[in-house]
Each structure stands twice: as C-alpha cells, then as structure tokens.
Design a protein around this motif. Structure first.
Motif, PDB file in Angstrom:
ATOM      1  N   THR A   1       0.838  -1.184   0.000  1.00  0.00           N
ATOM      2  CA  THR A   1       0.000   0.000   0.000  1.00  0.00           C
ATOM      3  C   THR A   1       0.884   1.250   0.000  1.00  0.00           C
ATOM      4  O   THR A   1       2.104   1.164  -0.183  1.00  0.00           O
ATOM      5  N   GLN A   2       0.280   2.427   0.204  1.00  0.00           N
ATOM      6  CA  GLN A   2       1.028   3.674   0.112  1.00  0.00           C
ATOM      7  C   GLN A   2       2.151   3.728   1.151  1.00  0.00           C
ATOM      8  O   GLN A   2       1.998   3.265   2.274  1.00  0.00           O
ATOM      9  N   ASN A   3       3.280   4.298   0.726  1.00  0.00           N
ATOM     10  CA  ASN A   3       4.496   4.394   1.530  1.00  0.00           C
ATOM     11  C   ASN A   3       5.049   3.024   1.908  1.00  0.00           C
ATOM     12  O   ASN A   3       5.611   2.829   2.984  1.00  0.00           O
ATOM     13  N   GLU A   4       4.908   2.091   0.994  1.00  0.00           N
ATOM     14  CA  GLU A   4       5.530   0.775   1.111  1.00  0.00           C
ATOM     15  C   GLU A   4       6.169   0.400  -0.218  1.00  0.00           C
ATOM     16  O   GLU A   4       5.801   0.911  -1.278  1.00  0.00           O
ATOM     17  N   GLY A   5       7.138  -0.495  -0.134  1.00  0.00           N
ATOM     18  CA  GLY A   5       7.845  -0.904  -1.344  1.00  0.00           C
ATOM     19  C   GLY A   5       8.380  -2.315  -1.224  1.00  0.00           C
ATOM     20  O   GLY A   5       8.275  -2.968  -0.180  1.00  0.00           O
ATOM     21  N   VAL A   6       8.966  -2.774  -2.316  1.00  0.00           N
ATOM     22  CA  VAL A   6       9.532  -4.112  -2.411  1.00  0.00           C
ATOM     23  C   VAL A   6      10.948  -3.988  -2.968  1.00  0.00           C
ATOM     24  O   VAL A   6      11.197  -3.213  -3.899  1.00  0.00           O
ATOM     25  N   TYR A   7      11.872  -4.739  -2.357  1.00  0.00           N
ATOM     26  CA  TYR A   7      13.245  -4.836  -2.863  1.00  0.00           C
ATOM     27  C   TYR A   7      13.603  -6.309  -3.008  1.00  0.00           C
ATOM     28  O   TYR A   7      13.216  -7.140  -2.184  1.00  0.00           O
ATOM     29  N   PHE A   8      14.347  -6.655  -4.069  1.00  0.00           N
ATOM     30  CA  PHE A   8      14.887  -8.006  -4.211  1.00  0.00           C
ATOM     31  C   PHE A   8      15.982  -7.992  -5.270  1.00  0.00           C
ATOM     32  O   PHE A   8      16.206  -6.979  -5.958  1.00  0.00           O
ATOM     33  N   THR A   9      16.681  -9.095  -5.376  1.00  0.00           N
ATOM     34  CA  THR A   9      17.662  -9.282  -6.444  1.00  0.00           C
ATOM     35  C   THR A   9      17.097 -10.315  -7.421  1.00  0.00           C
ATOM     36  O   THR A   9      16.339 -11.202  -7.035  1.00  0.00           O
ATOM     37  N   PHE A  10      17.481 -10.192  -8.692  1.00  0.00           N
ATOM     38  CA  PHE A  10      16.984 -11.134  -9.688  1.00  0.00           C
ATOM     39  C   PHE A  10      17.949 -11.239 -10.862  1.00  0.00           C
ATOM     40  O   PHE A  10      18.771 -10.354 -11.107  1.00  0.00           O
ATOM     41  N   LYS A  11      17.839 -12.334 -11.573  1.00  0.00           N
ATOM     42  CA  LYS A  11      18.453 -12.453 -12.895  1.00  0.00           C
ATOM     43  C   LYS A  11      17.557 -13.320 -13.750  1.00  0.00           C
ATOM     44  O   LYS A  11      16.730 -14.088 -13.250  1.00  0.00           O
ATOM     45  N   TYR A  12      17.694 -13.174 -15.053  1.00  0.00           N
ATOM     46  CA  TYR A  12      16.832 -13.904 -15.974  1.00  0.00           C
ATOM     47  C   TYR A  12      17.665 -14.579 -17.051  1.00  0.00           C
ATOM     48  O   TYR A  12      18.826 -14.217 -17.297  1.00  0.00           O
ATOM     49  N   THR A  13      17.074 -15.567 -17.679  1.00  0.00           N
ATOM     50  CA  THR A  13      17.659 -16.179 -18.869  1.00  0.00           C
ATOM     51  C   THR A  13      16.636 -16.077 -19.995  1.00  0.00           C
ATOM     52  O   THR A  13      15.434 -15.997 -19.763  1.00  0.00           O
ATOM     53  N   GLY A  14      17.155 -16.087 -21.209  1.00  0.00           N
ATOM     54  CA  GLY A  14      16.305 -15.953 -22.383  1.00  0.00           C
ATOM     55  C   GLY A  14      16.306 -14.531 -22.896  1.00  0.00           C
ATOM     56  O   GLY A  14      16.214 -13.578 -22.119  1.00  0.00           O
ATOM     57  N   ALA A  15      16.425 -14.372 -24.214  1.00  0.00           N
ATOM     58  CA  ALA A  15      16.490 -13.043 -24.824  1.00  0.00           C
ATOM     59  C   ALA A  15      15.265 -12.740 -25.678  1.00  0.00           C
ATOM     60  O   ALA A  15      15.187 -11.693 -26.307  1.00  0.00           O
ATOM     61  N   LYS A  16      14.294 -13.654 -25.717  1.00  0.00           N
ATOM     62  CA  LYS A  16      13.096 -13.467 -26.522  1.00  0.00           C
ATOM     63  C   LYS A  16      11.865 -13.509 -25.626  1.00  0.00           C
ATOM     64  O   LYS A  16      11.897 -14.011 -24.515  1.00  0.00           O
ATOM     65  N   GLN A  17      10.769 -12.997 -26.183  1.00  0.00           N
ATOM     66  CA  GLN A  17       9.494 -12.888 -25.463  1.00  0.00           C
ATOM     67  C   GLN A  17       9.663 -11.947 -24.272  1.00  0.00           C
ATOM     68  O   GLN A  17      10.456 -11.009 -24.320  1.00  0.00           O
ATOM     69  N   GLY A  18       8.906 -12.166 -23.189  1.00  0.00           N
ATOM     70  CA  GLY A  18       8.929 -11.146 -22.148  1.00  0.00           C
ATOM     71  C   GLY A  18       8.710 -11.665 -20.754  1.00  0.00           C
ATOM     72  O   GLY A  18       8.421 -12.837 -20.522  1.00  0.00           O
TER      73      GLY A  18
END
Length: 271
Positions: free
Chosen positions: A126-143
């Motif tokens: 909700t307001q004045n809240e947020g999310v933090y994380f680390t990520f990585k992805y594989t694949g260069a096509k689609q979304g």
C-alpha cells in the motif's frame, strides 16, 4: 596471616562476580529485521493479510534503497532457504502448477512450460511501502514483468481483462525494458531514465514503491556498480492504493529471485 589471606581472596572473588554480572552494551546497527517466518503455504486464491513475519536471517538493505527512500524499515524478508525438492516458497502463488520452486542454492526459480503469473499473496503493498529483491533472468526473446497489480475492496487480486484492473510494472520485451501501465482498460508504455541495459545471466537489484502522493517508482541497478541504473518515476492519480507484488513470465524465459523484502518508508527521495 592465613585468615587475612582468606578475606583478601574472598574480596577478590566478589569483585570478579560483580564484573561478570555487568551487561555489555550492544552496538547499534543498520536497519535489520530478525524474526521467524511462520507463513503457511497458499493453496487457493488468497486475500492479503496485514500481518507480516520476517525470516530468521537478519537483512541489511543496500545503500541505494536508503538513498532512494527515507526512513526505511523492514516489514518482511525471505531469503528462500531450501527445504525440499519442488517446494514453492511460503506466501507465493503460481497460476501454472510446478512452474516455481526453491533451488538448493536458496533461490526462488520460476521456469514455466507455457507462461504463468506468480505473485506474493501474504501481504498487500500500500502507500508508503515498497519491495526490494535481487533477480536475474535467462532468455532473450518474449517477455516478463515485475510490478504491482491492484486489489479490489475485498483485498482480492483483480485479473487482467477484468474491470478495474490497474498495474504498474517493469516489462522486458526481448532485450528492451520499459514501464508498462494498465489503467482500467487503457494500456500504455513509458521509458526508463538512466544508463543501464539489461542482459541475461546477470544479477540486478530492483526496488519498487508507492508513496501517499500517488507517485510510483521502479529502480534497477547493478549491485557492484550502482551508478549503472535505470529509474521510472511518475504520478498516477486515480489509481488504487492496494496491490500485490506480481510477475508474468513467458515460456522462453526463466527468473531467479533472492532477498525478497517488503519495507515501509517516509518519502521517495530520488525523483
């Protein structure tokens, strides 16, 4: 002489006990959230709850979070400890069965056979809240996307195509990252500002937040080179106040997520 020696020894023994009973003051540290994650796995379409219980592992957020948001305090964090094979982390829901699990490297992996939506159902953002994380992805096509989908007045997720669907997210189409906006039937895209170009098999930090002025921010950066970053910041009046963190991912992509953290903040510092 022996009696005096015993008195002297006894006095020293009392002094030692007194020293040992004096507590040593603790040293203050940066924002840390110790506790125990007692969330139960979700097996049906859930509603958001207000109670968050952090994991046992202390978390120290990177400096970029504190330079982007003021007065940050952690509400919840999960480092995805491995428990057993094919385990979906507590609080997470995936629309495609068996598309997500915790790896033996203590990371949350999502790799759908077709495409799937997955989201954290244990708490609303909700307001004045947020999310933090680390990520990585594989694949260069689609979304794939990482962002917020709105909840209805009953705290239930509004699905794409239903009336009242609102969403603010980072969306990756092939090798281009854009901001993707849904506004009750209207769909639009916007650009990020900055100098970072995303590549597969690379770990990134991301922080997303909403303030009480209807301002939305999505910021990504390289953990070891935080000056390499992109940011989307915009005010969206008329949007709902309550959201789930959510992602959509196509079949030709996979995601790894770690250090998932929900936090409160005072205001957005970086515009």
């Amino acid at each position: 002489m022996k009696y005096k020696s015993l008195i002297l020894i006894g006095g020293l023994f009392v002094m030692v006990l007194a020293c040992q009973s004096t507590p040593i003051p603790s040293v203050p540290t940066a924002t840390i959230a110790p506790a125990t994650n007692t969330a139960e796995p979700n097996t049906a379409e859930p509603t958001a709850t207000a109670t968050l219980v952090p994991t046992a592992t202390p978390v120290l957020l990177p400096n970029e979070v504190d330079s982007t948001f003021s007065s940050v305090s952690i509400l919840y964090t999960d480092n995805f400890p491995f428990k057993f094979k094919d385990y979906l982390p507590d609080g997470w829901v995936s629309e495609e069965k068996y598309s997500g699990w915790v790896t033996e490297d203590d990371q949350f992996k999502i790799q759908p056979r077709e495409s799937t939506v997955f989201y954290f159902s244990q708490a609303k953002i909700t307001q004045n809240e947020g999310v933090y994380f680390t990520f990585k992805y594989t694949g260069a096509k689609q979304g794939f996307s990482l962002g917020f989908d709105a909840l209805n007045r009953n705290g239930e997720r509004i699905k794409f195509g239903e009336g009242g669907f609102y969403s603010v997210a980072m969306q990756m189409n092939d090798d281009v990252a854009t901001a993707h906006i849904n506004k009750d039937g209207w769909v639009g895209s916007d650009f990020f500002s900055g100098n970072l170009k995303l590549q597969e098999d690379t770990w990134y930090d991301i922080a997303l937040g909403i303030d009480d002025g209807n301002n939305y921010i999505i910021k990504l950066w390289l953990p070891n080179m935080p000056d390499q970053q992109i940011t989307y910041y915009k005010r969206w009046d008329g949007f709902p106040q309550d959201y789930y963190f959510i992602s959509w991912i196509a079949k030709d992509r996979s995601l790894l997520i770690d250090n998932f953290t929900i936090f409160k903040f005072g205001e957005i510092l970086q515009k």
